[in-house]
Design a protein around this motif. Sequence first.
Motif, mmCIF file in Angstrom:
data_model
loop_
_atom_site.group_PDB
_atom_site.id
_atom_site.type_symbol
_atom_site.label_atom_id
_atom_site.label_comp_id
_atom_site.label_asym_id
_atom_site.label_seq_id
_atom_site.Cartn_x
_atom_site.Cartn_y
_atom_site.Cartn_z
ATOM 1 N N UNK A 1 14.058 95.347 -76.586
ATOM 2 C CA UNK A 1 14.909 94.618 -75.650
ATOM 3 C C UNK A 1 15.058 93.189 -76.152
ATOM 4 N N UNK A 2 16.245 92.597 -75.994
ATOM 5 C CA UNK A 2 16.467 91.312 -76.660
ATOM 6 C C UNK A 2 15.550 90.207 -76.142
ATOM 7 N N UNK A 3 15.172 90.253 -74.854
ATOM 8 C CA UNK A 3 14.294 89.205 -74.346
ATOM 9 C C UNK A 3 12.882 89.342 -74.911
ATOM 10 N N UNK A 4 12.519 90.536 -75.389
ATOM 11 C CA UNK A 4 11.201 90.718 -75.982
ATOM 12 C C UNK A 4 11.178 90.291 -77.448
ATOM 13 N N UNK A 5 12.336 90.237 -78.088
ATOM 14 C CA UNK A 5 12.398 89.769 -79.471
ATOM 15 C C UNK A 5 11.858 88.347 -79.560
ATOM 16 N N UNK A 6 12.199 87.524 -78.556
ATOM 17 C CA UNK A 6 11.796 86.125 -78.580
ATOM 18 C C UNK A 6 10.285 85.963 -78.622
ATOM 19 N N UNK A 7 9.561 86.975 -78.137
ATOM 20 C CA UNK A 7 8.106 86.862 -78.093
ATOM 21 C C UNK A 7 7.454 87.356 -79.380
ATOM 22 N N UNK A 8 8.276 87.859 -80.300
ATOM 23 C CA UNK A 8 7.750 88.195 -81.618
ATOM 24 C C UNK A 8 7.694 86.907 -82.440
ATOM 25 N N UNK A 9 7.210 87.015 -83.675
ATOM 26 C CA UNK A 9 7.104 85.825 -84.515
ATOM 27 C C UNK A 9 7.553 86.194 -85.915
ATOM 28 N N UNK A 10 8.683 85.639 -86.335
ATOM 29 C CA UNK A 10 9.263 85.945 -87.643
ATOM 30 C C UNK A 10 9.583 84.640 -88.369
ATOM 31 N N UNK A 11 8.575 83.853 -88.725
ATOM 32 C CA UNK A 11 8.823 82.510 -89.280
ATOM 33 C C UNK A 11 9.612 82.539 -90.578
ATOM 34 N N UNK A 12 10.782 81.900 -90.546
ATOM 35 C CA UNK A 12 11.585 81.739 -91.752
ATOM 36 C C UNK A 12 12.316 82.969 -92.222
ATOM 37 N N UNK A 13 12.242 84.072 -91.486
ATOM 38 C CA UNK A 13 12.854 85.321 -91.953
ATOM 39 C C UNK A 13 14.364 85.322 -91.748
ATOM 40 N N UNK A 14 15.049 86.073 -92.596
ATOM 41 C CA UNK A 14 16.464 86.389 -92.392
ATOM 42 C C UNK A 14 16.504 87.775 -91.747
ATOM 43 N N UNK A 15 17.165 87.886 -90.594
ATOM 44 C CA UNK A 15 17.263 89.149 -89.882
ATOM 45 C C UNK A 15 18.677 89.696 -90.054
ATOM 46 N N UNK A 16 18.796 90.917 -90.553
ATOM 47 C CA UNK A 16 20.097 91.556 -90.733
ATOM 48 C C UNK A 16 20.170 92.726 -89.752
ATOM 49 N N UNK A 17 21.054 92.617 -88.765
ATOM 50 C CA UNK A 17 21.210 93.637 -87.741
ATOM 51 C C UNK A 17 22.431 94.488 -88.070
ATOM 52 N N UNK A 18 22.198 95.557 -88.806
ATOM 53 C CA UNK A 18 23.284 96.468 -89.162
ATOM 54 C C UNK A 18 23.443 97.471 -88.027
ATOM 55 N N UNK A 19 23.988 96.956 -86.928
ATOM 56 C CA UNK A 19 24.170 97.753 -85.713
ATOM 57 C C UNK A 19 25.438 97.287 -85.033
ATOM 58 N N UNK A 20 26.090 98.165 -84.326
ATOM 59 C CA UNK A 20 27.361 97.830 -83.687
ATOM 60 C C UNK A 20 27.192 96.722 -82.661
ATOM 61 N N UNK A 21 28.038 95.703 -82.758
ATOM 62 C CA UNK A 21 28.113 94.614 -81.789
ATOM 63 C C UNK A 21 26.809 93.849 -81.668
ATOM 64 N N UNK A 22 25.999 93.840 -82.744
ATOM 65 C CA UNK A 22 24.700 93.172 -82.689
ATOM 66 C C UNK A 22 24.809 91.657 -82.718
ATOM 67 N N UNK A 23 25.989 91.125 -83.080
ATOM 68 C CA UNK A 23 26.182 89.680 -83.086
ATOM 69 C C UNK A 23 26.805 89.159 -81.818
ATOM 70 N N UNK A 24 27.001 90.060 -80.830
ATOM 71 C CA UNK A 24 27.631 89.645 -79.586
ATOM 72 C C UNK A 24 26.594 89.544 -78.481
ATOM 73 N N UNK A 25 27.039 89.193 -77.304
ATOM 74 C CA UNK A 25 26.149 89.064 -76.161
ATOM 75 C C UNK A 25 26.878 88.376 -75.033
ATOM 76 N N UNK A 26 26.182 88.183 -73.947
ATOM 77 C CA UNK A 26 26.745 87.418 -72.841
ATOM 78 C C UNK A 26 26.861 85.966 -73.262
ATOM 79 N N UNK A 27 27.979 85.335 -72.944
ATOM 80 C CA UNK A 27 28.178 83.926 -73.270
ATOM 81 C C UNK A 27 28.055 83.114 -71.991
ATOM 82 N N UNK A 28 27.119 82.175 -71.990
ATOM 83 C CA UNK A 28 26.912 81.298 -70.844
ATOM 84 C C UNK A 28 27.336 79.889 -71.217
ATOM 85 N N UNK A 29 28.024 79.187 -70.309
ATOM 86 C CA UNK A 29 28.457 77.819 -70.620
ATOM 87 C C UNK A 29 27.263 76.962 -71.004
ATOM 88 N N UNK A 30 27.346 76.311 -72.165
ATOM 89 C CA UNK A 30 26.274 75.421 -72.589
ATOM 90 C C UNK A 30 25.140 76.140 -73.273
#
Length: 815
Positions: free
Chosen positions: A707-736
């Motif tokens: 789940x995306x909110x659980x990703x934040x609790x992982x630790x990937x210092x300095x890594x490049x993450x490649x999400x080869x999945x449909x619509x993985x670069x999108x999300x809800x857009x909140x002002x600011x």
Amino acid sequence: MRPNGKRRRISLSAALLLLLPYVQIADVGNRLDELGRRAMAALSRQDYGAALRQLREGAELSRREGNLRRAALFENAICGASFAAMEYAPSLKACASAVELAIQARESEIAGVAELNRGNFLLTLGDTRAAEPCITNALSLLDRDSPRRAIALTALGAILSRRGKHDRARQVLEDAVELAAVSPDRSVEAFARGTLGELELSAGNLDRAEAAFLSTFRIRKLHRLPQLESAWWKLGALRLAQGRPEEALRCFEHGLESRTQSRASFANFLTLHGKGRALAELGDRTGARAALQLALRESQIWRNEMAPAEGIEIAADVRLAALAEEFAAVSETAGAEAWEAFEALESTRAMGLRRQMLSNLAMGGRIPDDYLELVRSARKLTRAVASGDRAAAGQLRAVEAKIGRVEGELRIAVPGGATEGTDPDRIQEALSADQVLISFLTGQRSSRVWVLTREGRASARIPGEAALAQAVEDHRRALLSGSDFRVAGRRLYQLLLGGIPPALLKRAHWHLVADGPLWSVPWAALVQPEGGQSRFLIESASLEMLPSVAWLSGISPEPRSRLLIAAGDAIHNRADPRLKAASAGLSGAPWSFWFMRQLGPQASPGPLELPTLAGSVDELAEACKAWASGPCKVVSGSSLTLERLEGELAHTPAVVHLATHMIAGDEASSPPLPAPELGQNLLSIPKPAPAFLALTLKPDLTRDIIYYSDVSRMYTPGALIVLSACESGRGTVLPGAGLQGFARAWLAAGSRAVVGSLWQVSDGTAEFFKEFYNSLASGIAPAKALRSAQIRSIRARNWQSHPRFWSAYMLLGKG
């Protein structure tokens, strides 16, 4: 030690507005009494370290004495003190321990209070789905005549409202008001009525909102309760919504006159915000700008007082962006005013992400205790400075310098100073000759773009959100349908950047900070006009999206290895021969408990089956073959579990390639959420819809997910993450707050950059990623490596040459 048989009064703080409720320790036993008194004295002076030492000793002593009731009270106080000290995981653990101890002691009221505290803290952390069962359980435990039932019902109403269940929320809040009306604590009634008014205001029921807000005001005024300024602010917000700016201005002025709270109060800067809006509607642009400028200054003080947690940080980003947007709207389009607005907006964006990163490190226990003590000292000194203590200013500077040094060691990627990384002059100095920085702010009436290079800068107004969203959708539709995409791409380019001198845009590398619907733009496929010809933007420049301009000057941690983890080719359905036959009794097994915890009653029975991604086999093989700068480890098939992936991430890889399904629900297709109403409570601002990455289907037909909110609790210092999945670069857009989804979550986990997609992409991407990893392994930066793969696709003269394929990919972060 003998427990006192007299029933004790358990007092919740009157300020239990989803903040810090404490249970007082009753006086039984000299040593326990003394520990309780010392702990409360330490809490009153905000010495959380000392308070926690006393409380933990009291809890342990109570257990040894067999006094479970007293132990539960101490654990509940530990819950509150730990939360105040930003130690969130220990806080929630202590709440759970208090509930368990109280139930063992047959003290249902204490158990209900502890469960209520846990639910309120989870709500403050933004986890409404985990908070709801806690609040519901609290209601089942609390006595029927307990005054705290009204508090629990109000919290439940706020949760339901935040999840869009307005009718049910209204009924629950009306029940809370009815129950609170017979409570001796008038502040509980004021809280319940105010929350009901916020719901009605956000729903556009202005008459009902007026009745609730007027009742709240009368109760606070008549009984001389605190937070009268908050009542004035809500009335002023209502008057603005009713189109009565003169009356609104008087309400805000009265609110400022009644100010008795710290300048760090939520209502304080919002009262100034409302005053600025009212003056703007009355045509006093100079007065509006002065009020909004002061509101921005005080909002920074308030922001440092908040609990640094994902949910509340996102909500604060949204709130402060609305303030920055209005400040920009009353500023001139050029000159110093425009750049003051730029700096205010970018400081808000930077602070939210930085604090989210710190919160994630704290949740994972990766921040030293002395750092948290420094942060607590800084908060205390900030309040002293705001109260006029000149001596505290020097102390604050010294503490902030120490914080900066510790953060440097932690390699926090976003600068910590109020203007560090957002000052236009410093940004220009940091840019190389071939770089341009472009930042956007979208608003309902009009939007704005700022452009900086080493040699110059420019700012221009652009159309409002509705017009921009339509142009973005036209371009997207043209790309996906294959017709007139060059015309649509040229029109969108002109709409966004036509007011900027072309010479500033002729740079080989673009840094882009988007806003609102502009997060959905496939920037690579915009069309630049060049004389009589036109070319795609990616043919002229490499592109990277930034969460804020401060990310540009931050220090990204370095990965501790050159390892590439290539994860994919998972088992996605029962037709896959790799899936061991499940027993007949498991054919209807539910999804995993972890998934049920996230989606609660919305999860349907039966396994989640998805199409097999046959192309991911070649994709992983080509990625490993091209990765010549270090080892490559493939994690696939039945091995692609959450436990295995987390174990591999512990090796701090340089690159993580995930080729799997992303299930986005409504998240990827939802339009940007609107700015909040001025009278809307911070915690009622909606969070993004759930989304997850699917891992392998197990023999028992359960499935691990991320789940995306659980990703934040992982630790990937300095890594490049490649999400080869449909619509993985999108999300809800909140002002600011910007784009909320997997890409930002990985940045908050310490990653340097994330590659994702804007729409559904083909399973046959092996050649694309082969070129990407060949370039990356040769030392080319990620953004330029992505551009190399996109240019190769353009020149391939096959189906991959169409921009529908290659323009789907974007990079967020430092590339």
